[in-house]
Design a protein around this motif. Structure first.
Motif, PDB file in Angstrom:
ATOM      1  N   ASP A 168       0.845  -1.196   0.000  1.00  0.00           N
ATOM      2  CA  ASP A 168       0.000   0.000   0.000  1.00  0.00           C
ATOM      3  C   ASP A 168       0.880   1.245   0.000  1.00  0.00           C
ATOM      4  N   LEU A 169       0.235   2.389  -0.041  1.00  0.00           N
ATOM      5  CA  LEU A 169       0.939   3.679  -0.046  1.00  0.00           C
ATOM      6  C   LEU A 169       0.831   4.391   1.295  1.00  0.00           C
ATOM      7  N   ASN A 170       0.376   3.705   2.311  1.00  0.00           N
ATOM      8  CA  ASN A 170       0.166   4.326   3.613  1.00  0.00           C
ATOM      9  C   ASN A 170       1.446   4.850   4.253  1.00  0.00           C
ATOM     10  N   PHE A 171       2.595   4.370   3.825  1.00  0.00           N
ATOM     11  CA  PHE A 171       3.854   4.878   4.367  1.00  0.00           C
ATOM     12  C   PHE A 171       4.023   6.369   4.075  1.00  0.00           C
ATOM     13  N   LEU A 172       3.319   6.875   3.082  1.00  0.00           N
ATOM     14  CA  LEU A 172       3.414   8.293   2.725  1.00  0.00           C
ATOM     15  C   LEU A 172       2.722   9.211   3.735  1.00  0.00           C
ATOM     16  N   ILE A 173       1.792   8.680   4.485  1.00  0.00           N
ATOM     17  CA  ILE A 173       0.999   9.482   5.423  1.00  0.00           C
ATOM     18  C   ILE A 173       1.883  10.170   6.458  1.00  0.00           C
ATOM     19  N   ASN A 174       2.971   9.526   6.857  1.00  0.00           N
ATOM     20  CA  ASN A 174       3.813  10.073   7.920  1.00  0.00           C
ATOM     21  C   ASN A 174       4.911  11.015   7.447  1.00  0.00           C
ATOM     22  N   LEU A 175       4.990  11.281   6.158  1.00  0.00           N
ATOM     23  CA  LEU A 175       5.988  12.247   5.694  1.00  0.00           C
ATOM     24  C   LEU A 175       5.545  13.642   6.131  1.00  0.00           C
ATOM     25  N   PRO A 176       6.362  14.352   6.935  1.00  0.00           N
ATOM     26  CA  PRO A 176       5.922  15.621   7.507  1.00  0.00           C
ATOM     27  C   PRO A 176       5.848  16.790   6.527  1.00  0.00           C
ATOM     28  N   ASN A 177       6.586  16.735   5.433  1.00  0.00           N
ATOM     29  CA  ASN A 177       6.576  17.826   4.462  1.00  0.00           C
ATOM     30  C   ASN A 177       6.268  17.273   3.066  1.00  0.00           C
ATOM     31  N   PRO A 178       5.020  16.920   2.820  1.00  0.00           N
ATOM     32  CA  PRO A 178       4.690  16.308   1.534  1.00  0.00           C
ATOM     33  C   PRO A 178       4.999  17.205   0.339  1.00  0.00           C
TER      34      PRO A 178
END
Length: 137
Positions: A72-82
């Motif tokens: 999944d792509l859920n690892f992207l949720i925690n990037l603080p500066n998208p």
């Protein structure tokens, strides 16, 4: 097969800005929260199942995780500066999703490669991606 976390910890400093661990036969989950200076993560052609970021990963501009086992792509949720992410490559993984909304905050992304996955989401999540130069579906 090599444990992904142990390989990264043994071969890269927490001060490194770029991590290239492609084609190393790495397996498992990879936690990168202690790598606060990391800008580019290149881990293509391994068997990594998950990426774990935290609020410390403020500088990520490139994630190149082609040909792994991400689901999944859920690892992207925690990037603080998208808004800093310019390059996202997750081509040829095991990603299944009907919702691409997780991609909507990455408005400055210039390259997105998500092909060879089972993604059926609507591309309207990318409507504000005005910097997009390359899209591989």
């Amino acid at each position: 097969m090599v444990n992904a976390q142990k390989y990264i910890e043994n071969n890269f400093s927490k001060d490194d800005r770029k991590t290239n661990a492609s084609n190393k036969d790495l397996v498992g989950s990879l936690g990168l929260s202690e790598y606060s200076d990391l800008e580019e993560l290149i881990i293509e052609s391994n068997q990594i199942t998950n990426l774990i970021f935290s609020e410390k990963n403020k500088n990520i501009t490139k994630i190149e995780a082609y040909d792994n086992q991400l689901t999944d792509l859920n690892f992207l949720i925690n990037l603080p500066n998208p808004e800093k992410l310019k390059w996202l490559g997750v081509y040829q993984n095991q990603i299944t999703s009907n919702d691409l909304e997780v991609l909507s905050p990455f408005v400055n992304c210039e390259m997105l490669s998500i092909g060879k996955n089972n993604i059926n989401g609507h591309s309207s999540s990318l409507r504000y991606w005005t910097s997009l130069k390359r899209l591989d579906l």
